[in-house]
Design a protein around this motif. Structure first.
Motif, PDB file in Angstrom:
ATOM      1  N   GLY A   1      18.557  20.043 -18.410  1.00  0.00           N
ATOM      2  CA  GLY A   1      19.598  19.103 -18.796  1.00  0.00           C
ATOM      3  C   GLY A   1      19.100  17.667 -18.751  1.00  0.00           C
ATOM      4  N   SER A   2      20.016  16.716 -18.887  1.00  0.00           N
ATOM      5  CA  SER A   2      19.671  15.293 -18.869  1.00  0.00           C
ATOM      6  C   SER A   2      19.520  14.814 -17.432  1.00  0.00           C
ATOM      7  CB  SER A   2      20.760  14.477 -19.581  1.00  0.00           C
ATOM      8  OG  SER A   2      20.849  14.847 -20.950  1.00  0.00           O
ATOM      9  N   VAL A   3      18.394  14.202 -17.167  1.00  0.00           N
ATOM     10  CA  VAL A   3      18.120  13.666 -15.831  1.00  0.00           C
ATOM     11  C   VAL A   3      17.620  12.232 -15.980  1.00  0.00           C
ATOM     12  CG1 VAL A   3      17.573  15.911 -14.852  1.00  0.00           C
ATOM     13  CG2 VAL A   3      15.739  14.527 -15.855  1.00  0.00           C
ATOM     14  N   PRO A   4      17.826  11.393 -14.966  1.00  0.00           N
ATOM     15  CA  PRO A   4      17.332  10.015 -15.045  1.00  0.00           C
ATOM     16  C   PRO A   4      15.808   9.963 -14.997  1.00  0.00           C
ATOM     17  CG  PRO A   4      18.283  10.461 -12.888  1.00  0.00           C
ATOM     18  CD  PRO A   4      18.571  11.658 -13.732  1.00  0.00           C
ATOM     19  N   ARG A   5      15.258   8.919 -15.552  1.00  0.00           N
ATOM     20  CA  ARG A   5      13.806   8.745 -15.513  1.00  0.00           C
ATOM     21  C   ARG A   5      13.371   8.352 -14.104  1.00  0.00           C
ATOM     22  NH1 ARG A   5      11.134   8.321 -20.393  1.00  0.00           N
ATOM     23  NH2 ARG A   5      12.486   8.351 -22.237  1.00  0.00           N
ATOM     24  N   VAL A   6      12.348   9.008 -13.624  1.00  0.00           N
ATOM     25  CA  VAL A   6      11.840   8.771 -12.271  1.00  0.00           C
ATOM     26  C   VAL A   6      10.349   8.482 -12.362  1.00  0.00           C
ATOM     27  CG1 VAL A   6      11.527   9.729  -9.956  1.00  0.00           C
ATOM     28  CG2 VAL A   6      13.583  10.303 -11.275  1.00  0.00           C
TER      29      VAL A   6
ATOM     30  N   GLY B   1       0.795  -1.219   0.000  1.00  0.00           N
ATOM     31  CA  GLY B   1       0.000   0.000   0.000  1.00  0.00           C
ATOM     32  C   GLY B   1       0.828   1.269   0.000  1.00  0.00           C
ATOM     33  N   ASP B   2       2.136   1.160   0.321  1.00  0.00           N
ATOM     34  CA  ASP B   2       3.000   2.341   0.352  1.00  0.00           C
ATOM     35  C   ASP B   2       3.420   2.738  -1.062  1.00  0.00           C
ATOM     36  OD1 ASP B   2       2.802   2.319   3.053  1.00  0.00           O
ATOM     37  OD2 ASP B   2       4.801   1.495   3.444  1.00  0.00           O
ATOM     38  N   LYS B   3       3.828   3.986  -1.188  1.00  0.00           N
ATOM     39  CA  LYS B   3       4.346   4.507  -2.444  1.00  0.00           C
ATOM     40  C   LYS B   3       5.873   4.546  -2.378  1.00  0.00           C
ATOM     41  CE  LYS B   3       0.400   5.679  -4.483  1.00  0.00           C
ATOM     42  NZ  LYS B   3      -0.003   5.185  -5.814  1.00  0.00           N
ATOM     43  N   ILE B   4       6.524   4.152  -3.467  1.00  0.00           N
ATOM     44  CA  ILE B   4       7.971   4.262  -3.551  1.00  0.00           C
ATOM     45  C   ILE B   4       8.331   4.949  -4.859  1.00  0.00           C
ATOM     46  CG2 ILE B   4       8.325   2.157  -2.191  1.00  0.00           C
ATOM     47  CD1 ILE B   4       9.167   0.757  -4.748  1.00  0.00           C
ATOM     48  N   THR B   5       9.511   5.515  -4.921  1.00  0.00           N
ATOM     49  CA  THR B   5       9.995   6.205  -6.116  1.00  0.00           C
ATOM     50  C   THR B   5      11.125   5.396  -6.729  1.00  0.00           C
ATOM     51  OG1 THR B   5       9.436   8.360  -5.166  1.00  0.00           O
ATOM     52  CG2 THR B   5      10.959   8.334  -7.025  1.00  0.00           C
ATOM     53  N   MET B   6      11.046   5.200  -8.043  1.00  0.00           N
ATOM     54  CA  MET B   6      12.074   4.450  -8.756  1.00  0.00           C
ATOM     55  C   MET B   6      12.773   5.359  -9.752  1.00  0.00           C
ATOM     56  SD  MET B   6      11.742   1.162 -11.333  1.00  0.00           S
ATOM     57  CE  MET B   6      10.893   0.167 -10.127  1.00  0.00           C
ATOM     58  N   ALA B   7      14.088   5.319  -9.756  1.00  0.00           N
ATOM     59  CA  ALA B   7      14.900   6.054 -10.727  1.00  0.00           C
ATOM     60  C   ALA B   7      15.752   5.051 -11.490  1.00  0.00           C
ATOM     61  CB  ALA B   7      15.783   7.081 -10.029  1.00  0.00           C
ATOM     62  N   VAL B   8      15.710   5.126 -12.816  1.00  0.00           N
ATOM     63  CA  VAL B   8      16.480   4.206 -13.654  1.00  0.00           C
ATOM     64  C   VAL B   8      17.527   5.004 -14.421  1.00  0.00           C
ATOM     65  CG1 VAL B   8      14.567   2.594 -13.883  1.00  0.00           C
ATOM     66  CG2 VAL B   8      14.842   4.402 -15.568  1.00  0.00           C
ATOM     67  N   PRO B   9      18.652   4.359 -14.761  1.00  0.00           N
ATOM     68  CA  PRO B   9      19.736   5.083 -15.462  1.00  0.00           C
ATOM     69  C   PRO B   9      19.453   5.296 -16.943  1.00  0.00           C
ATOM     70  CG  PRO B   9      20.351   2.801 -15.131  1.00  0.00           C
ATOM     71  CD  PRO B   9      19.039   2.978 -14.419  1.00  0.00           C
ATOM     72  N   GLU B  10      18.242   5.708 -17.250  1.00  0.00           N
ATOM     73  CA  GLU B  10      17.854   6.040 -18.631  1.00  0.00           C
ATOM     74  C   GLU B  10      17.606   7.546 -18.654  1.00  0.00           C
ATOM     75  OE1 GLU B  10      16.859   5.770 -22.614  1.00  0.00           O
ATOM     76  OE2 GLU B  10      17.670   4.186 -21.329  1.00  0.00           O
ATOM     77  N   LEU B  11      18.523   8.270 -19.239  1.00  0.00           N
ATOM     78  CA  LEU B  11      18.456   9.728 -19.184  1.00  0.00           C
ATOM     79  C   LEU B  11      17.437  10.268 -20.182  1.00  0.00           C
ATOM     80  CD1 LEU B  11      22.270  10.594 -18.958  1.00  0.00           C
ATOM     81  CD2 LEU B  11      20.603  10.316 -17.103  1.00  0.00           C
ATOM     82  N   ARG B  12      16.769  11.346 -19.787  1.00  0.00           N
ATOM     83  CA  ARG B  12      15.851  12.039 -20.698  1.00  0.00           C
ATOM     84  C   ARG B  12      16.182  13.536 -20.666  1.00  0.00           C
ATOM     85  NH1 ARG B  12      11.397  14.294 -17.912  1.00  0.00           N
ATOM     86  NH2 ARG B  12      11.365  13.767 -15.682  1.00  0.00           N
TER      87      ARG B  12
ATOM     88  N   SER C   1      12.484   2.787 -22.033  1.00  0.00           N
ATOM     89  CA  SER C   1      12.481   3.138 -23.462  1.00  0.00           C
ATOM     90  C   SER C   1      12.892   1.956 -24.333  1.00  0.00           C
ATOM     91  CB  SER C   1      13.419   4.330 -23.724  1.00  0.00           C
ATOM     92  OG  SER C   1      12.994   5.454 -23.010  1.00  0.00           O
ATOM     93  N   MET C   2      12.308   0.794 -24.055  1.00  0.00           N
ATOM     94  CA  MET C   2      12.600  -0.409 -24.825  1.00  0.00           C
ATOM     95  C   MET C   2      11.379  -0.804 -25.647  1.00  0.00           C
ATOM     96  SD  MET C   2      14.758  -2.718 -22.079  1.00  0.00           S
ATOM     97  CE  MET C   2      15.142  -3.942 -23.327  1.00  0.00           C
TER      98      MET C   2
END
Length: 414
Positions: free
Chosen positions: A179-184, A163-174, A217-218
């Motif tokens: 500037g370029s930041v990872p996807r969150v 039930g909790d919320k978590i944040t995921m960041a992947v090393p896919e820059l956008r 982005s696959m």
């Protein structure tokens, strides 16, 4: 093959113990020591087999027997065709696509994790994670729901629960104006699993495959996971599929990814077998002592047999019969007790824990909380063969000494 005379006299010496009760006692001790040694070796080998099987089951419950993947850094091309080819192999029981990536997770506390995108309907074909769910279900990982299932240790590290919320960041820059930041992306925890292996419970998270593709982005899966009818056929199946799929695909097996781990377990089992075989060797020394005393006690009998025409070879055979018989009886009792103990060992350990209140494998410390045991006929056969050979070798020197007895010297003081 002994002639009837050697066998008859050897068996007579085994039964007739009136003159020297001490030799009879040593003979009994030899049988008991050999039986205990064989029992201990069979039991330890069964426990080693049990741990090996338990670890294989748990590890292969999270990974696959074999994996079809594309070139490094690329998704699998035309993956429906690849699934069709793998399914056609007679050794493949199931195939399921997946997307895998490294990610950074943040809830109350941060942690890195291996995030695997799966198809919930296909995942049971290749893994056992679905039956190890502590909370929630894999079917809650629906497309575009942005739901996530965590390993229990990983959830504890993050401080997250269902039930909790978590944040995921992947090393896919956008690209952004800054500037370029990872996807969150934010995810909702809908389930927790526990495989009982630190490697997966503390580092693995599952999401829907379509969500993983969008996040990374696959346009296709990272690979296709396979379950086989026999995990030891993985090498053969890998060669077959590599030939059928072509050079743009790569086929790896569980042996490639965990070869060092299982090799270490196999080496440990072999070392334990060698060390415990020394216990049998010590037990066989009692057999040598018993036969040497018997030869000394039967000097007059040996001399009389020699004067009646028995050859040194015949005398040697008589004492080898008794030594081998003691060894065979000890092996028989040892194999019976060892097999029974190995079969009932988990029940016996559980009973001892209930009676004494002592937990041998605490669930708070060990991931395998029950003592496993797996009895293999091959191990029993090897133990029996090694013990028989030790017993046979132990009879050679005393029997040779008996065959060298000179009748005139033995009867001088009779």
């Amino acid at each position: 093959m002994f002639r009837p005379l050697e066998l008859f006299i050897g068996l007579r010496y085994t039964r007739a113990k009136r003159r020297n009760q001490f030799i009879s006692f040593i003979s009994t001790v030899s049988i008991v020591c050999i039986a205990i040694s064989v029992t201990a070796l069979i039991t330890v080998m069964s426990v080693m087999n049990g741990f090996d099987n338990e670890l294989r089951t748990r590890i292969l419950g999270a990974i696959s027997h074999a994996t079809v993947s594309g070139l490094p850094g690329e998704s699998v091309q035309n993956w429906p065709r690849a699934v069709q080819i793998t399914d056609a192999n007679k050794h493949v029981l199931g195939a399921a696509p997946y997307v895998e990536m490294q990610a950074f997770l943040q809830a109350r506390r941060p942690s890195g994790a291996l995030v695997r995108g799966i198809e919930p309907s296909e995942e049971p074909k290749v893994s056992d994670i679905g039956i190890h769910m502590v909370e929630g279900r894999l079917t809650d990982l629906t497309p575009s729901s942005w739901n996530i299932v965590l390993g229990r240790e990983l959830a504890m590290t993050l401080g997250a629960s269902v039930g909790d919320k978590i944040t995921m960041a992947v090393p896919e820059l956008r690209a952004t104006p800054m500037g370029s930041v990872p996807r969150v992306r934010g995810f909702k925890v809908v389930g927790i699993f526990e495989l009982g292996m630190q490697e997966f419970d503390a580092n693995l998270a599952l999401i829907n495959m379509s969500d993983a593709e969008r996040l990374n982005s696959m346009t296709g899966p990272t690979g296709i996971r396979l379950r086989l009818d026999d995990m030891f056929n993985a090498g053969l199946v890998a060669h077959q599929l590599a030939d059928q799929l072509g050079q743009v695909y790569r086929v790896d097996t569980w042996m490639d990814s965990h070869a060092n781990f299982f090799s270490a377990i196999s080496m440990e089992k072999k070392v334990m077998f060698i060390i415990l075989s020394l216990i049998i060797l010590v037990a066989v020394i009692n057999l040598i002592s018993m036969l040497m005393m018997l030869v000394t006690d039967k000097q007059a009998d040996i001399a009389i047999l020699r004067t009646l025409g028995s050859t040194p070879r015949s005398i040697m055979g008589m004492f080898m019969v008794q030594g081998v018989l003691v060894g065979v009886v000890g092996i028989g009792f040892g194999v019976g007790l060892g097999s029974l103990l190995s079969w009932k060992l988990p029940v016996i350990v559980k009973w001892i824990e209930n009676v004494t209140g002592v937990t041998f494998l605490s669930p708070d410390v060990y991931y395998i909380s029950e003592l496993p045991s797996k009895l293999l006929a091959s191990d029993v056969g090897w133990v029996a063969l090694i013990t028989f050979l030790f017993s046979l070798l132990a009879t050679l020197y005393p029997a040779w000494r008996a065959s060298r007895t000179q009748p005139a010297q033995a009867l001088r003081y009779e």
